[in-house]
Structures are given as structure tokens and as C-alpha cells.
Design an enzyme around this catalytic site. Structure first.
Site, mmCIF file in Angstrom:
data_model
loop_
_atom_site.group_PDB
_atom_site.id
_atom_site.type_symbol
_atom_site.label_atom_id
_atom_site.label_comp_id
_atom_site.label_asym_id
_atom_site.label_seq_id
_atom_site.Cartn_x
_atom_site.Cartn_y
_atom_site.Cartn_z
ATOM 1 N N TYR A 1 0.848 -1.194 0.000
ATOM 2 C CA TYR A 1 0.000 0.000 0.000
ATOM 3 C C TYR A 1 0.881 1.242 0.000
ATOM 4 O O TYR A 1 1.724 1.411 0.886
ATOM 5 C CB TYR A 1 -0.909 -0.003 1.242
ATOM 6 C CG TYR A 1 -1.838 1.198 1.284
ATOM 7 C CD1 TYR A 1 -2.691 1.466 0.218
ATOM 8 C CD2 TYR A 1 -1.858 2.062 2.370
ATOM 9 C CE1 TYR A 1 -3.535 2.564 0.234
ATOM 10 C CE2 TYR A 1 -2.711 3.165 2.399
ATOM 11 C CZ TYR A 1 -3.540 3.410 1.331
ATOM 12 O OH TYR A 1 -4.373 4.500 1.342
ATOM 13 N N ASP B 1 8.896 2.689 1.331
ATOM 14 C CA ASP B 1 7.751 3.436 1.844
ATOM 15 C C ASP B 1 7.738 3.234 3.362
ATOM 16 O O ASP B 1 7.341 2.176 3.854
ATOM 17 C CB ASP B 1 6.464 2.919 1.195
ATOM 18 C CG ASP B 1 5.235 3.664 1.693
ATOM 19 O OD1 ASP B 1 5.338 4.354 2.730
ATOM 20 O OD2 ASP B 1 4.178 3.539 1.056
ATOM 21 N N LYS C 1 2.803 10.001 8.810
ATOM 22 C CA LYS C 1 2.238 9.604 10.105
ATOM 23 C C LYS C 1 2.988 10.207 11.296
ATOM 24 O O LYS C 1 2.722 11.341 11.670
ATOM 25 C CB LYS C 1 2.138 8.079 10.191
ATOM 26 C CG LYS C 1 1.255 7.518 9.035
ATOM 27 C CD LYS C 1 0.635 6.191 9.350
ATOM 28 C CE LYS C 1 0.010 5.539 8.136
ATOM 29 N NZ LYS C 1 -1.431 5.689 8.014
HETATM 30 C C1 LIG Z 1 2.691 2.360 3.766
HETATM 31 C C2 LIG Z 1 1.795 3.533 3.491
HETATM 32 N N1 LIG Z 1 2.127 4.385 2.516
HETATM 33 C C3 LIG Z 1 1.385 5.471 2.228
HETATM 34 C C4 LIG Z 1 0.242 5.750 2.938
HETATM 35 C C5 LIG Z 1 -0.580 6.945 2.596
HETATM 36 O O1 LIG Z 1 -0.490 7.896 3.606
HETATM 37 P P1 LIG Z 1 -1.655 8.992 3.782
HETATM 38 O O2 LIG Z 1 -2.857 8.262 4.277
HETATM 39 O O3 LIG Z 1 -1.074 9.971 4.758
HETATM 40 O O4 LIG Z 1 -1.861 9.595 2.437
HETATM 41 C C6 LIG Z 1 -0.137 4.904 3.978
HETATM 42 C C7 LIG Z 1 -1.358 5.178 4.763
HETATM 43 O O5 LIG Z 1 -1.768 4.434 5.599
HETATM 44 C C8 LIG Z 1 0.645 3.757 4.252
HETATM 45 O O6 LIG Z 1 0.277 2.875 5.196
#
Ligand SMILES: Cc1ncc(COP(=O)(O)O)c(C=O)c1O
Length: 426
Positions: free
Chosen positions: A141, A236, A264
Site C-alpha cells: 500500500y 515506503d 504519520k
Molecule cells: C505504507 C503507506 N504508505 C502510504 C500511505 C498513505 O499515507 P496517507 O494516508 O497519509 O496519504 C499509507 C497510509 O496508511 C501507508 O500505510
């Protein structure tokens, strides 16, 4: 038996949400609960029901809600102004702090969400390598961009490396620019990278994918091949940054990417995320330092927002205190081991997976090393387990327990008691 009651006020809000929001919600958690406030490791809904909070705002509230140091920092800054667009001291200091902590970070750019951070990270990789194609892992994700929403949660997984779009509205051409590999299969990743090296602009991976730990050698293989072919490797770390260790998953697992996305925790509960990378990549954001055609504009109204930056700085200050991570891991281990032994005693076929700061239970005896393995989870059992926990005053996402530094013995005890009851319902 439920311990929860829903007040008329909360019911009215749920009804209003159903009128004004598609699917009755913000698109995040199920829409039948409306949270009023949080303090430490607990939250309360509008009806006044109290929950031990393992949702943690989907991760940012690692040090708990309303930490006095964070509150003081925010209040001081709010009185001085909430956004300027120009550079501000706190954003600069937060960038310096992140660079000190994170191995791949030599320079930083701020954005407001994790989705933006991964979107720019992938663009940065493509700009640097001058190729369009991205290798990502099935089930990974990376937020909501067109490139990211490929084979994140395919209902009918296709043949590797073909990508399946997760959203309507994504141009067909983007799908052709994303290759998909199974997480934790170093051999398949290696063969795809070798075969497509000439087209690959970057490789993006969650070093800890959802709840899956990397098998030994997997991240190392990606690192070696990325270096061998000069393909930028992106971690990520939106979830893992400052959570698994102060230096993130790259410190925890000992593999350094070229570029990482953070979010986060670094915003302390405010909209702030970042792209961090080695200088040779970040130079693409500097018009005067690269040739025409290599420059990447990167502008955002709230980038480096001073309120978010002071919240982030105050949060990182707490996380730098001695033994903070030891305490976090000890709490997570108690919960994971407690749940494991309750499941075992009850004879329930299940596995508790993840790392102590972030884990969940999967109701399957099958292998759990990639997305397809995770599909073996008995969804009915998981739903009953989660619903019973909610009734017992435990709030969590559908598939994650986020553990907080603020969770104390009473929170753990209450959770273990709720586990006993919830496991009986599966
Ligand atoms: C691994 C990962 N990357 C990117 C994101 C996207 O972040 P945001 O919700 O702040 O756009 C998330 C969100 O949970 C995530 O878990």
C-alpha cells in the site's frame, strides 16, 4: 453481550454522515462510531463509551493523544500563526532532525500526506533514472496515486508481473508502467529486475508490508540488484518511520534505500509527510542544480506547516527519550504473546503476525509471507473478533493493532480480558 450504548446525539451524527458523506464516512474506518476525544492510549466516542485505542489515528499517535509537550508546542505556535507558505524555523529544524535519524536522508522535502510522499518518491526515481516503469509488490500500500493503486488489493490476482488497477478512473497506460511481484520472493523479484532493468525507473516496497515481515535476504536482494543496475530503491516508511526504531525500518532491518517516504509519526497528528533521499536524488527539486528537463517542481500550500512541524518535533523529542522503544516493544510483545496463548488454549487455528509496535491475528494455518497467503484469513472470524473487541471497548482498524508508547498496564490488562471474550466468539 455488548458493553456499548449509542446515545441519541451519536445516532443523529451517524444519520447526518449518511446523508452528507458517500458511504456515510470519510473513507477510513467503518462509519458507525463517531470519536469525540482522545487522551493517552484511550479515546471516547460521542456517546461517552471509552476505548483502548489501537487505531491511533491510523498510526500517527505513537506517543498517545494529547501529550502535554505536544499540546504546549502546538498552542504556542498556533498563537503565532498557523501557516506562512514561506520557510519557517520549525520546519527547517524538523528536516534537520529527520536527516540525523534516517540513514538514506541527506535532504528532505515536506508534503501533507503519505500519498503525496510516495507519489513524489516514485516520480523522483523516474526522473533520476529517466525510465517510466515502477516495480511494486502485490498487496503493498502506497497511498492513492494512480501508480500506487496497482495490485494493492486485487480480488482476482493476475499473473505476475501484470498489474491490476485498484480503482476506477486510472488510465490504462499507467497500468502498463507498473510491474508487480510477490512480496518476499527474492528470486522472482531478481528475475523481473534483470529482465526489465532497461525499463525500470524505480522499485518501491514497504519494508514491512502491511503486517508481513521481510524474510531474511529479501530486502538485501532488492538493495543489491537496485545498486547493480542503478535503479533507485524506494522504501515506503510512512508506517514504519520512527515506529520500529528511531531510524525507521531501514535501521531496524539494516537495509538502506535510496529514497524513502515518511508520514504519520513525523507530523505528530497533523498533516505532514516527507520525501527523503540522498543528495544525488534530491537535487532534482533544485532548478538551479539540474539541467533543463531534469527539474521536478514540488509545491504545496501547507508544506512544512509550522503547527505540524512543532507537533512533529515535540513527538520526536519524546521518542528520543531513553528506553522509549524498549517500552513500546515490551507492550506490543505482551499483547502479541497474550493473544497467542489465549488462541492456543482455545484451540483456534490462528497466527499472530507483525512486529510488536504493529501486529494482528490471522485466522489461518497457511503460510503468511505474501499477499496471497494473507487472503487465507477467515474473514468471518476476523470480523467477529473485531466486532467483539469493539463491544468490549477496544478500538482497532480492520487489520491492525497499532501499539502506543502511552498504553499502560491497565490498557494491556483490559485488552487481554477482551481477547479472552473475543476469541470465544470465533
Ligand atoms: C505504507 C503507506 N504508505 C502510504 C500511505 C498513505 O499515507 P496517507 O494516508 O497519509 O496519504 C499509507 C497510509 O496508511 C501507508 O500505510
Amino acid at each position: 453481550m455488548t458493553n456499548l450504548t449509542q446515545s441519541k446525539d451519536e445516532q443523529a451524527l451517524v444519520n447526518l454522515a449518511n446523508q452528507v458523506l458517500p458511504a456515510g464516512g470519510f473513507g477510513n474506518l467503518s462509519s458507525n462510531v463517531v470519536i469525540r476525544e482522545g487522551k493517552g492510549g484511550r479515546v471516547w466516542d460521542v456517546s461517552g463509551n471509552e476505548y483502548v485505542d489501537y487505531l491511533l489515528g491510523s498510526g500517527p499517535m505513537l506517543i498517545g493523544h494529547g501529550h502535554p509537550d505536544v499540546l504546549a508546542a502546538i498552542q504556542e505556535q498556533v498563537a503565532r500563526g498557523t501557516t506562512f507558505f514561506a520557510n519557517n524555523e520549525h520546519g527547517i529544524r524538523l528536516a534537520a532532525e529527520i536527516i540525523d535519524a534516517v540513514a538514506c536522508a541527506e535532504k528532505i522535502r515536506f508534503v501533507s500526506t503519505g500519498s503525496e510522499a510516495t507519489f513524489y518518491a516514485m516520480r523522483l526515481a523516474r526522473a533520476h533514472r529517466k525510465r517510466d516503469c515502477i516495480l511494486k509488490f502485490e498487496g503493498g500500500y502506497h497511498g492513492m496515486s494512480d501508480y500506487a493503486l496497482m495490485s494493492m488489493a486485487p480480488k482476482r490476482p493476475g499473473n505476475f508481473p501484470q498489474a491490476t488497477p485498484d480503482s476506477a478512473g486510472i488510465p490504462q497506460r499507467i497500468r502498463d508502467e507498473v510491474l508487480i511481484a510477490p512480496f518476499n520472493d527474492a528470486e522472482m523479484a531478481a528475475s523481473l529486475i534483470r529482465e526489465h532493468q532497461d525499463n525500470l525507473g524505480g522499485i518501491i516496497v514497504e519494508p514491512f508490508q502491511r503486517l508481513l515481515r521481510p524474510t531474511p535476504g529479501f530486502l538485501e536482494t532488492l538493495r543489491e540488484l537496485a545498486s547493480e543496475f542503478g535503479i533507485p530503491l524506494i522504501f515506503d516508511e510512512v508506517v514504519t518511520g520512527f515506529r520500529f526504531a528511531y531510524g525507521g525500518a531501514q535501521a531496524y532491518y539494516g537495509v538502506t534505500p535510496d529514497i524513502c517516504a515518511l508520514g504519520k509519526v513525523i507530523g505528530g497528528g497533523f498533516p505532514l509527510a516527507a520525501i527523503a533521499a540522498k543528495e544525488e536524488f534530491m537535487v532534482h527539486f533544485d532548478k538551479n542544480a539540474v539541467a533543463e528537463g531534469e527539474f521536478m517542481p514540488q509545491i504545496g500550500t501547507l508544506s512544512g506547516n509550522p503547527v505540524a512541524a512543532v507537533a512533529g518535533l515535540a513527538t520526536l523529542d519524546i521518542l528520543k527519550q531513553p528506553e522509549i522503544y524498549d517500552g513500546l516493544f515490551a507492550t506490543g510483545k505482551r499483547l502479541m504473546q497474550g493473544l497467542e496463548s489465549i488462541l492456543k488454549d482455545a484451540g483456534v487455528e490462528a497466527q499472530v503476525i507483525g512486529e510488536p509496535p504493529l501486529f494482528d491475528v490471522f485466522f489461518t494455518s497457511g503460510g503468511l509471507s505474501d499477499y496471497r497467503g494473507m487472503q487465507g484469513n477467515d474473514a468471518g472470524k476476523a470480523a467477529r473478533f473485531n466486532a467483539t473487541l469493539r463491544e468490549q471497548g477496544i478500538l482497532k482498524g480492520d487489520s491492525k493493532f497499532y501499539v502506543s508508547v502511552a498504553h499502560d498496564d491497565a490498557d494491556v490488562e483490559k485488552t487481554l480480558t477482551a481477547f479472552e471474550i473475543a476469541v470465544k466468539t470465533v
